[in-house]
Design an enzyme around this catalytic site. Structure first.
Site, PDB file in Angstrom:
ATOM      1  N   HIS A  53      44.204  10.369 105.217  1.00 23.03           N
ATOM      2  CA  HIS A  53      45.579   9.949 105.482  1.00 23.03           C
ATOM      3  C   HIS A  53      45.631   8.549 106.094  1.00 23.03           C
ATOM      4  CE1 HIS A  53      44.881  11.779 109.593  1.00 23.03           C
ATOM      5  NE2 HIS A  53      45.539  10.700 109.948  1.00 23.03           N
ATOM      6  N   ASP A  92      41.015  16.163 104.187  1.00 21.95           N
ATOM      7  CA  ASP A  92      41.402  14.890 104.799  1.00 21.95           C
ATOM      8  C   ASP A  92      40.182  14.029 105.108  1.00 21.95           C
ATOM      9  OD1 ASP A  92      43.005  12.944 105.917  1.00 21.95           O
ATOM     10  OD2 ASP A  92      43.175  13.944 107.852  1.00 21.95           O
ATOM     11  N   SER A 130      43.142   8.811 114.487  1.00 16.25           N
ATOM     12  CA  SER A 130      42.829   9.436 113.206  1.00 16.25           C
ATOM     13  C   SER A 130      41.660   8.756 112.526  1.00 16.25           C
ATOM     14  CB  SER A 130      44.040   9.384 112.276  1.00 16.25           C
ATOM     15  OG  SER A 130      44.981  10.349 112.625  1.00 16.25           O
TER      16      SER A 130
END
Length: 818
Positions: free
Chosen positions: A626, A672, A768
């Site tokens: 992402h 992911d 992230s």
């Protein structure tokens, strides 16, 4: 990163989008047909309102901005209405889309003893990101009422004085058609609204609320008037005096969200970059990112006092790592930091066996002092707190779905007869078959007949995909599959003529992907092009493996080029630079503490934080899917050797991205993970090193500690200045399943779950893609990348990491095939 430990101090995770407000040179002007009242009467009032609005809608604080345009926005339009007069107010361009980065302000002024009433006929704004804000104003008072976005119509609103302001705020990503409203001047006597006995009147709207709706966790009144004096259920929330509970990231950001979220914002952090609210001093949360706001505070609550030293988090006591200068936090430990000690026999049990309804200790001690939702909120089995209106509404809001259990005797809310119902959502008729899918699955756009005469998309300047999407002509045969089925790359010629070669002098082209490599790499025995065309048709080949050099470009790139993999006998997971510890609360130089950590930015500088990532060899980094995709090439940059983002030193290595490979199942959810090839190999030194990849059979046990690092948002919502670290215990999948929306099977196979029951320390926005590592045989091994979780740092909200051992074969194949 929600309060974790700072690599250069004590300190905290996910993706972060930085907003920037550009000053708009809008002018004050009067609608001549409405100017029946002398301007001199209102001139002083308008000036006063303009000044106050300049304060209310001040500039968002962003670190190190050199744009020079961060000025408060001006009033676009002053509208004067006479008694009982009506005015039609629309957003710019309506019904066509309003401009992106809109900063539009209107002030409506009516005579004394009159109020402004606004009724919306249509509202279409980008959900969550664009919004319409409304406030009630006169020369002595400015009241913020509420913000609205999405497609739901706001209620009819009436000002408390003789003026009302409206603002349209949008970002630079997506726009909608905006709003259409009718504004009217109504007499004070017509604005009085009386409620029945036992009810109270909401401010600004003609609505009442029952006492049972007070402190139920939802706003019956749009201004939150029914929640005044009630507690917030989340420690990272700010309680406004008008009743609202806001994430603290929305305070002191220059954008008004409640009556006082922009007040008392003058506490300056020592880093000279951030300012925060005085309300957040000494509350145990690192809002400044450098702990300025937590200095000289008593060690109370979640803090533990080191003898003759600083305060540390209770989570860090007995976690097998000394945090106090003398290591006193690791002395006399009977249980680990993630364990609960039964008082009757001293037995240590995992914290996740507390408050689970079972008397594990045998004396009920592990079922005492359990979380309780404040006021009238419904408590889920997962300890989530819900407004009672979300219980038995047809949608599972609790992770375990217990809010929808035993609903046989409960009334489930339904939509009015004239509205369209889908998944608990009610849509007005004008939103059905309007071309925009409001319902999950698009039920509101099913069974819609296409209007005659509607035109097909113009494909003159684009390439049409089988899905109906139209992509730019430049995307055809560019080596990247832009269509979902990849047909834009089918039937492409691989022939490259001298006149069409995209490579500069000294480089030649790989015909399979049109990339450029130095001419010296052709016919050297090492495959550099994806289809090995650089080693085909060679009359003479150099043996580059006969005399290996550690500085050779193909050595330690993760791909075995030489016999027996001699070029890949490399060191990983080491820290050449000895990391100093925090002594007496002072910051010490810790460059190279986590040398595989990279910073992903959009500016090729340390100013912004997009995501984190990890170096796995000289050419490749690994991060979250992402964070990057094929469109990141030329847009996202990779910085290695960074610890303090304000310390711009010559050893920082700046790299672009030449290729992005997302996991092929990323669109299915839960996969992911992505890899990025850098434009130039990293140079290994004391500050830049690779991390070891976890093998497929690596074993992780509940309670084992992992370390996560990053520059993500702290309690105050600011990006971290120094690289921060958090040491977290791994949680069993079936327990994490209770506290998250994933199923146990998905968690166990593809996700690692970690965190403390008390929260506070976690990854957060901006972290992230960053690494989660453990030590194995003296080397640091990456077992996961930061993927997601619930609200940063809150209790019983675990961190979720992509389990890289599950993707080990795929990672190796990407490196070998590229």
């Amino acid at each position: 990163m929600a309060d974790s430990e700072n690599v250069e101090s004590h300190g905290e995770r996910m993706q972060f989008v930085e907003e920037k407000e550009d000053g708009m040179d809008n002018e004050h002007r009067c609608q001549s047909q409405k100017c029946k009242i002398s301007l001199s009467i209102f001139f002083i009032a308008i000036i006063a309102i303009a000044v106050v609005l300049g304060i209310i809608f001040g500039t968002r604080r962003t670190p190190n901005t050199d744009d020079g345009n961060m000025q408060p926005d001006k009033i676009k339009e002053a509208i004067y209405l006479k008694s009982e007069e009506t005015y039609e107010l629309t957003s710019p361009g309506y019904p066509a889309n309003y401009p992106d980065m809109s900063r539009e302000y209107w002030i409506i002024v009516v005579p004394e003893n009159y109020r402004v009433r606004i009724e919306f006929i249509d509202m279409r704004t980008e959900y969550k990101y664009d919004m319409v804000r409304i406030g009630s104003s006169n020369e002595t008072e400015v009241d913020y009422i509420a913000s609205f976005n999405g497609y739901d119509l706001p209620p009819v609103i009436t000002s408390t004085g003789n003026a009302l302001w409206v603002q349209l705020f949008s970002d630079s990503v997506s726009t909608e058609s905006g709003f259409h409203a009718m504004v009217k001047a109504v007499h004070d006597s017509d604005a009085v609204f009386r409620c029945s006995a036992g009810e109270k009147s909401c401010k600004y709207v003609e609505e009442c609320y029952n006492e049972s709706h007070s402190c139920d966790g939802s706003y019956t009144c749009i201004s939150g008037h029914d929640e005044i004096g009630c507690a917030c259920s989340n420690p990272f929330f700010f309680k406004c005096s008008d009743g609202r509970c806001l994430e603290r990231t929305r305070t002191c950001d220059g954008i008004v969200d409640c009556s006082d979220d922009e007040h008392n914002c003058g506490f300056e952090c020592d880093n000279g970059i951030y300012s925060i609210s005085h309300a957040f001093l000494c509350d145990g949360i690192n809002d400044c990112t450098d702990y300025t706001d937590e200095q000289d505070c008593e060690c109370t609550g979640e803090k533990w006092q080191c003898p003759n030293g600083p305060c540390i988090y209770r989570n860090n006591v007995c976690d097998d790592y000394p945090h106090c200068p003398g290591g006193e936090d690791e002395a006399d430990c009977s249980c680990k930091s993630w364990q609960f000690e039964c008082p009757n026999d001293g037995v240590c049990i995992p914290y996740w066996q507390r408050c689970d309804g079972n008397d594990t200790c045998g004396d009920g001690s592990d079922e005492q002092d359990c979380p309780e939702c404040p006021d009238k909120l419904y408590q889920c089995d997962s300890f989530q707190c819900l407004a009672v209106e979300k219980v038995c509404n047809g949608h599972k809001d609790c992770f375990t779905g217990d809010d929808e259990a035993d609903c046989a005797n409960k009334t489930i809310p339904s939509c009015p007869a004239e509205e369209f119902s889908c998944g608990g959502k009610c849509l007005r008729p004008s939103l059905v078959c309007d071309g925009v899918r409001q319902c999950k699955g698009g039920a509101d756009e099913d069974n819609c007949t296409q209007e005659s005469g509607s035109e097909m998309p113009d494909t003159t300047n684009c390439t049409s995909c089988s899905s109906g999407e139209c992509i730019g002509l430049e995307a055809r045969c560019d080596g990247n599959a832009d269509c979902a089925s990849g047909e834009d790359e089918e039937g492409c010629s691989t022939e490259v003529t001298p006149t069409s070669s995209p490579c500069p002098e000294g480089k030649d082209v790989c015909t399979s992907d049109m990339s450029c490599i130095p001419t010296s790499r052709f016919c050297n025995g090492i495959r550099d092009c994806p289809m090995r065309e650089d080693e085909d048709s060679c009359t003479e080949t150099t043996d580059s493996c006969s005399d290996l050099d550690d500085n050779s470009y193909f050595v330690c790139d993760g791909k075995e080029d030489c016999a027996n993999g001699a070029d890949e006998h490399c060191t990983c997971g080491t820290k050449p630079a000895k990391a100093a510890k925090i002594l007496g609360g002072r910051l010490a130089d810790q460059k190279g503490a986590w040398p595989w950590q990279v910073l992903l930015t959009e500016s090729n500088s340390t100013q912004g934080v997009h995501c984190g990532g990890s170096i796995i060899n000289k050419n490749w980094i690994i991060t979250a899917a992402h964070c990057i995709n094929s469109q990141s090439v030329g847009v996202i940059y990779v910085l290695a050797g960074v610890t303090d983002r304000t310390d711009i030193h010559p050893d920082i290595q700046y790299r672009g991205i030449s290729q992005v490979v997302q996991h092929p199942n990323v669109s299915k959810g839960g996969f992911d993970v992505a890899m990025a090839r850098v434009t130039e190999p990293f140079t290994y030194n004391a500050l830049v090193q690779p991390v070891c990849l976890a093998e497929e059979d690596i074993e992780l046990t509940p309670g084992e500690y992992l370390t996560v690092t990053g520059w993500g948002a702290t309690g105050g919502g600011f990006d971290g200045i120094q690289l921060m670290e958090a040491r977290l215990p791994i949680i069993p999948p079936h327990i994490c399943n209770k506290w998250s929306k994933f199923t146990t099977s998905v968690l166990e196979a593809r996700i690692i779950c970690a965190g403390y029951e008390r929260g506070l320390q976690s990854a957060c926005y901006g972290d992230s893609g960053g690494p989660a590592v453990v030590q194995r045989e003296g080397k640091w091994t990456i077992i996961g990348t930061v993927s997601g979780g619930s609200t940063c740092g809150t209790p019983y909200t675990p961190n979720l990491f992509t389990r890289l051992s599950f993707y080990h074969a795929w990672i190796r194949s990407v490196i070998q095939e590229n």
